[in-house]
Design a protein around this motif. Sequence first.
Motif, PDB file in Angstrom:
ATOM      1  N   TYR A 175       0.826  -1.209   0.000  1.00  0.00           N
ATOM      2  CA  TYR A 175       0.000   0.000   0.000  1.00  0.00           C
ATOM      3  C   TYR A 175       0.866   1.268   0.000  1.00  0.00           C
ATOM      4  CZ  TYR A 175      -4.447  -2.421   0.435  1.00  0.00           C
ATOM      5  OH  TYR A 175      -5.560  -3.199   0.186  1.00  0.00           O
ATOM      6  N   PHE A 176       2.062   1.168   0.593  1.00  0.00           N
ATOM      7  CA  PHE A 176       2.997   2.291   0.531  1.00  0.00           C
ATOM      8  C   PHE A 176       3.401   2.569  -0.912  1.00  0.00           C
ATOM      9  CE2 PHE A 176       7.628   3.488   0.727  1.00  0.00           C
ATOM     10  CZ  PHE A 176       7.413   4.825   1.052  1.00  0.00           C
ATOM     11  N   VAL A 177       3.697   1.492  -1.650  1.00  0.00           N
ATOM     12  CA  VAL A 177       4.033   1.636  -3.075  1.00  0.00           C
ATOM     13  C   VAL A 177       2.875   2.278  -3.834  1.00  0.00           C
ATOM     14  CG1 VAL A 177       4.567   0.367  -5.209  1.00  0.00           C
ATOM     15  CG2 VAL A 177       5.667  -0.286  -3.060  1.00  0.00           C
ATOM     16  N   LEU A 178       1.652   1.900  -3.451  1.00  0.00           N
ATOM     17  CA  LEU A 178       0.458   2.442  -4.101  1.00  0.00           C
ATOM     18  C   LEU A 178       0.103   3.854  -3.601  1.00  0.00           C
ATOM     19  CD1 LEU A 178      -1.735  -0.783  -3.997  1.00  0.00           C
ATOM     20  CD2 LEU A 178      -0.717   0.227  -6.032  1.00  0.00           C
ATOM     21  N   ASN A 179       0.918   4.334  -2.650  1.00  0.00           N
ATOM     22  CA  ASN A 179       0.740   5.673  -2.075  1.00  0.00           C
ATOM     23  C   ASN A 179      -0.544   5.798  -1.247  1.00  0.00           C
ATOM     24  OD1 ASN A 179       1.918   8.214  -1.645  1.00  0.00           O
ATOM     25  ND2 ASN A 179       0.584   9.176  -3.150  1.00  0.00           N
ATOM     26  N   ASN A 180      -1.006   4.664  -0.721  1.00  0.00           N
ATOM     27  CA  ASN A 180      -2.126   4.679   0.220  1.00  0.00           C
ATOM     28  C   ASN A 180      -1.510   4.594   1.623  1.00  0.00           C
ATOM     29  OD1 ASN A 180      -4.370   4.169   1.848  1.00  0.00           O
ATOM     30  ND2 ASN A 180      -5.419   3.047   0.220  1.00  0.00           N
ATOM     31  N   LEU A 181      -1.107   5.741   2.148  1.00  0.00           N
ATOM     32  CA  LEU A 181      -0.280   5.766   3.357  1.00  0.00           C
ATOM     33  C   LEU A 181      -1.046   5.364   4.605  1.00  0.00           C
ATOM     34  CD1 LEU A 181       1.820   8.982   2.643  1.00  0.00           C
ATOM     35  CD2 LEU A 181       2.350   6.601   2.079  1.00  0.00           C
ATOM     36  N   ASP A 182      -2.345   5.671   4.665  1.00  0.00           N
ATOM     37  CA  ASP A 182      -3.138   5.285   5.840  1.00  0.00           C
ATOM     38  C   ASP A 182      -3.229   3.769   5.962  1.00  0.00           C
ATOM     39  OD1 ASP A 182      -3.585   7.884   6.614  1.00  0.00           O
ATOM     40  OD2 ASP A 182      -5.510   8.067   5.574  1.00  0.00           O
ATOM     41  N   LYS A 183      -3.554   3.103   4.842  1.00  0.00           N
ATOM     42  CA  LYS A 183      -3.633   1.640   4.873  1.00  0.00           C
ATOM     43  C   LYS A 183      -2.252   1.034   5.121  1.00  0.00           C
ATOM     44  CE  LYS A 183      -7.807   0.259   2.443  1.00  0.00           C
ATOM     45  NZ  LYS A 183      -8.379  -0.609   1.391  1.00  0.00           N
ATOM     46  N   ALA A 184      -1.226   1.635   4.522  1.00  0.00           N
ATOM     47  CA  ALA A 184       0.140   1.138   4.717  1.00  0.00           C
ATOM     48  C   ALA A 184       0.507   1.161   6.192  1.00  0.00           C
ATOM     49  CB  ALA A 184       1.126   1.987   3.917  1.00  0.00           C
ATOM     50  N   SER A 185       0.261   2.275   6.835  1.00  0.00           N
ATOM     51  CA  SER A 185       0.585   2.416   8.254  1.00  0.00           C
ATOM     52  C   SER A 185      -0.210   1.424   9.097  1.00  0.00           C
ATOM     53  CB  SER A 185       0.292   3.847   8.703  1.00  0.00           C
ATOM     54  OG  SER A 185       0.588   4.002  10.069  1.00  0.00           O
TER      55      SER A 185
END
Length: 218
Positions: A175-185
Amino acid sequence: MRQVGHCHLILGNYQKALEYHLKSEDVEADNAWNLKNIGFCYQKKEDYRTALKYHLKSEKIEPENAWNFRQIGFCYRNQSDYQMALTYYLKCEELEPENAWNLNQIGFCYQTQADYQTALQYHLKSEKFEAEDAWNKRQVSYCNFHLGETEKAILQFRKSKELNPEDYGGIGYGYFVLNNLDKASGYIEKALQEKQDMEDLMNLGHVRLSSGDETAAT
């Protein structure tokens, strides 16, 4: 005593195995096989410093043992000494060039040096011998991302997620790669609740830096 210890080791009774292997050491201090097993038991107790001491003792007696090189590398890696880990994993590669796990570890060590091109080469080598390894696909994705190959990174992330849907750290990184930082965190924090993994900690730091939270990333 060594055989009793080995039976306990095979059964996963590492404390009992350690007790018998230590008794054997009292009688025969220079038995390389016994020293390796003592080291392995300490690894299972996550006492990597003591484990390393025994594996290095074994190396002095039996200097060309691929399995022992891997364990020494693993002990260094778990003490965050990635350069020494790399040294021993490369020694192992000379003896076992097709060991997928070892190739994975070499790749990871190069990642810690930010040499993503060499890391990627090793992770792709590993994939030739073990094609369905979710962890390795996660590392390939990580390298692709840092080399600016975002589409390839996303593809490898999705493959990794299919193979291991409970790899919360890997999913968070994707999700970080996809720039979805909330889900990544969220996913990485969930992974860290289960186990404090160095890779997940580093990735969480990247996520927080990307979110503009420099204090939380330190």
